[in-house]
Write an enzyme that holds these catalytic residues in place. Structure first.
Site, PDB file in Angstrom:
ATOM      1  N   ASP A 130      -3.620 -38.978  42.906  1.00  0.00           N
ATOM      2  CA  ASP A 130      -3.907 -39.847  44.051  1.00  0.00           C
ATOM      3  C   ASP A 130      -3.781 -41.307  43.630  1.00  0.00           C
ATOM      4  O   ASP A 130      -3.918 -41.634  42.440  1.00  0.00           O
ATOM      5  CB  ASP A 130      -5.338 -39.611  44.558  1.00  0.00           C
ATOM      6  CG  ASP A 130      -5.532 -38.201  45.078  1.00  0.00           C
ATOM      7  OD1 ASP A 130      -4.537 -37.568  45.461  1.00  0.00           O
ATOM      8  OD2 ASP A 130      -6.694 -37.747  45.090  1.00  0.00           O
TER       9      ASP A 130
HETATM   10  N1  URA Z   1      -7.616 -33.931  42.296  1.00  0.00           N
HETATM   11  C1  URA Z   1      -7.833 -34.961  43.152  1.00  0.00           C
HETATM   12  O1  URA Z   1      -8.669 -34.879  44.024  1.00  0.00           O
HETATM   13  N2  URA Z   1      -7.085 -36.073  42.999  1.00  0.00           N
HETATM   14  C2  URA Z   1      -6.165 -36.223  42.021  1.00  0.00           C
HETATM   15  O2  URA Z   1      -5.546 -37.282  41.923  1.00  0.00           O
HETATM   16  C3  URA Z   1      -5.967 -35.153  41.138  1.00  0.00           C
HETATM   17  C4  URA Z   1      -6.697 -34.015  41.293  1.00  0.00           C
END
Ligand code: URA
Length: 240
Positions: free
Chosen positions: A109
């Site tokens: 993310d």
């Molecule tokens: N899980 C999440 O919620 N975000 C990420 O970036 C990676 C794994």
């Protein structure tokens, strides 16, 4: 692999230029499996090149460029995509040729930091991202609410049994939770569902404040924020 792609990956030609060469009759395919070695001029850019084929361009044998395997330390507020959209793409920090041929083996993310693996080898990526391959990803998670001493064991076994995520029909695959402090844990998972770690903690009434991926498979993040390096041969092999 398609013939036009093979030519792009073994020369500096663009796709349009490769197709022009093919249509112009300058590309030949040699198939050594036939009892008499056969050389055919191929005019179709979608022709599938097999491992035992040799490809000639203007009579010269082409060799594929080796695949690239890169480890990067993703900063916060960068995007795991090839384009800028609100935040800059993390590819902006990667100063290599033909960046558009690269992809990320398991995105993070925008607000997550840590390790991303970048490659142009789709088969290799498959070994990292498919849950059936059981490739472990380790996340360091900062939580909004402290885990009480007497709640830790129950939470560990809940994560080990699988968590029911909102909107999913199946439990998550077994995950390993290691409680470091009341509000900091290490979580190891082998899946990569959308916002998986955040949703797993939301499902147990908590909230993720910070998220950082520090390990994938046997490879540990060892470069500074925003930096990158090529993987060693043994690191690449470790994902097979
Ligand atoms: N899980 C999440 O919620 N975000 C990420 O970036 C990676 C794994």
């Amino acid at each position: 692999m398609r013939l036009d792609r093979f030519i792009c990956k073994s020369t500096e030609l663009t796709k349009a230029e490769a197709i022009m060469q093919i249509h112009g009759g300058t590309v030949q395919v040699i198939n050594p499996l036939n009892s008499t070695v056969k050389t055919n001029t191929i005019l179709d850019e979608s022709f599938q090149v097999h491992e035992n084929n040799s490809i000639l361009l203007h009579g010269k044998c082409l060799l594929l460029r080796p695949f690239r395997y890169i480890l990067m330390h993703k900063p916060r507020h960068t995007l795991s995509s090839n384009a800028d959209e609100g935040y800059p793409s993390l590819f902006n920090q990667l100063i290599v040729d033909r960046v558009s041929e690269l992809h990320i083996a398991g995105r993070l993310d925008a607000d997550t930091t840590g390790m991303v693996l970048i490659t142009d080898d789709g088969r290799w990526t498959y070994n990292i991202t498919r849950p059936s391959k059981q490739c472990k990803k380790v996340y360091r998670v900062g939580l909004a609410y402290g885990i009480a001493d007497d709640a830790g064991d129950a939470l560990i076994s809940k994560f080990a049994q699988g968590i029911q995520l909102q909107g999913e029909s199946q439990l998550t695959l077994p995950a390993n939770l290691e409680i470091l402090t009341e509000q900091e844990v290490l979580l190891t998972i082998t899946q990569g569902k959308y916002h998986q770690v955040k949703r797993m903690f939301a499902a147990v009434g908590n909230r993720v404040l910070t998220l950082h991926r520090e390990k994938i498979g046997e490879v540990q993040l060892d470069v500074e924020l925003g930096q990158w390096r090529y993987l060693t041969t043994s690191e690449v092999q470790s994902f097979y």
